[in-house]
Design a protein around this motif. Structure first.
Motif, short mmCIF file in Angstrom:
data_model
loop_
_atom_site.label_atom_id
_atom_site.label_comp_id
_atom_site.label_asym_id
_atom_site.label_seq_id
_atom_site.Cartn_x
_atom_site.Cartn_y
_atom_site.Cartn_z
N ARG A 216 -2.36 0.94 -14.39
CA ARG A 216 -1.13 0.17 -14.51
C ARG A 216 0.02 1.13 -14.68
N THR A 217 1.11 0.89 -13.96
CA THR A 217 2.28 1.75 -14.11
C THR A 217 3.03 1.37 -15.38
N ALA A 218 3.95 2.24 -15.81
CA ALA A 218 4.73 1.97 -17.01
C ALA A 218 5.55 0.69 -16.85
N GLY B 178 4.85 4.45 2.06
CA GLY B 178 4.80 3.28 1.20
C GLY B 178 5.39 3.58 -0.16
N SER B 179 5.59 2.54 -0.97
CA SER B 179 6.19 2.73 -2.29
C SER B 179 5.58 1.76 -3.28
N VAL B 180 4.60 2.25 -4.04
CA VAL B 180 3.98 1.47 -5.11
C VAL B 180 4.24 2.12 -6.46
N THR B 181 4.12 3.44 -6.50
CA THR B 181 4.32 4.17 -7.76
C THR B 181 5.62 4.96 -7.76
N GLY B 182 6.40 4.86 -6.68
CA GLY B 182 7.68 5.57 -6.63
C GLY B 182 7.57 7.05 -6.35
N ARG B 183 6.46 7.48 -5.74
CA ARG B 183 6.31 8.89 -5.45
C ARG B 183 7.25 9.33 -4.33
N CYS C 266 0.83 -1.20 0.00
CA CYS C 266 0.00 0.00 0.00
C CYS C 266 0.87 1.25 0.00
N GLU C 267 0.44 2.25 -0.75
CA GLU C 267 1.09 3.55 -0.78
C GLU C 267 0.01 4.62 -0.60
N VAL C 268 0.28 5.60 0.25
CA VAL C 268 -0.66 6.70 0.48
C VAL C 268 0.06 8.00 0.15
N VAL C 269 -0.58 8.83 -0.67
CA VAL C 269 0.04 10.08 -1.12
C VAL C 269 -0.90 11.23 -0.83
N LEU C 270 -0.37 12.29 -0.22
CA LEU C 270 -1.13 13.49 0.08
C LEU C 270 -0.69 14.59 -0.89
N HIS C 271 -1.65 15.16 -1.62
CA HIS C 271 -1.35 16.15 -2.66
C HIS C 271 -1.88 17.53 -2.30
#
Length: 219
Positions: free
Chosen positions: A73-75, A39-44, A20-25
């Motif tokens: 889906r990521t690249a 967390g790290s799913v999309t590499g943010r 799981c990855e949680v990102v606050l924008h």
């Protein structure tokens, strides 16, 4: 509000574990919108740019709605289940989002294997690719490439109608809400800044209801 949500970011990621990855924008800063990540799913990373999903929210403005349990889906091929929950100020204006991304690649592989063993496997629907980049240039580049539709297709190969459609598509995806977006698109297409502004202006003139005041496309 953003500061108050920092513990929530850590708490959700800790609850769901390493997939799981949680990102606050903070959407008021498209080129460095990420203010917290766990967390790290999309590499943010903190200070990273918003993705094309966030750009679409900008394009919709305050009429945007939460988008829950969608798949992308990521690249790199990672299949992700995501939810984007919008943050609004007391006036109802969207200023940010709390995003939850869960890597479901292993789960989908297990599901496909069980389906194959049971004889009930079906061909899965194609999952769209989303560009998650920590710099806005890579996100804009990906959207331009997608708008060209075919690999290797060039700006020179497009007629006037197709060129206007390309700019209209980029505008609808929120690209021109980003500072320097016109310059980035012009450089990517190999045209002058003035030409890019001209095509953007003409594409908007052909699109009723375009909110020109909220976007960058006026020099």
């Amino acid at each position: 509000m953003l500061a108050a949500l920092n513990p929530v970011v850590e708490g959700i990621a800790a609850t769901f574990g390493p997939l799981c990855e949680v990102v606050l924008h903070d959407y008021r800063r498209p080129d460095r919108s990420v203010v917290a990540v766990a967390g790290s799913v999309t590499g943010r990373a903190v200070g990273g740019a918003m993705s094309e999903i966030g750009l679409r929210v900008l394009a919709r403005g305050d009429t945007a709605e939460d988008d829950l349990n969608y798949h992308t889906r990521t690249a790199a091929g990672t299949r992700v289940k995501s939810s984007t929950m919008l943050l609004r100020d007391p006036a109802g204006e969207v200023f940010g989002a709390l995003c939850v991304n869960v890597d479901v690649t292993a789960v989908e592989r297990a599901h496909a294997l069980l389906g194959a063993l049971a004889g009930t496997a079906a061909t899965p629907a194609e999952t769209p690719v989303t560009t998650f980049g920590n710099d806005i240039d890579s996100v804009v580049d990906a959207l331009v490439d997608r708008s060209l539709q075919h690999p290797g297709r060039t700006w020179a190969a497009l007629d006037r109608t197709a060129r206007l459609a390309l700019f209209r598509s980029l505008d609808e995806h929120g690209v021109f809400a980003v500072r320097r977006a016109v310059e980035l698109v012009a450089a990517r297409l190999g045209i002058s800044r003035a030409s890019a502004y001209g095509y953007l202006s003409r594409s908007r003139a052909d699109t009723p209801g375009t909110n020109r005041d909220s976007q960058e496309g006026t020099p």
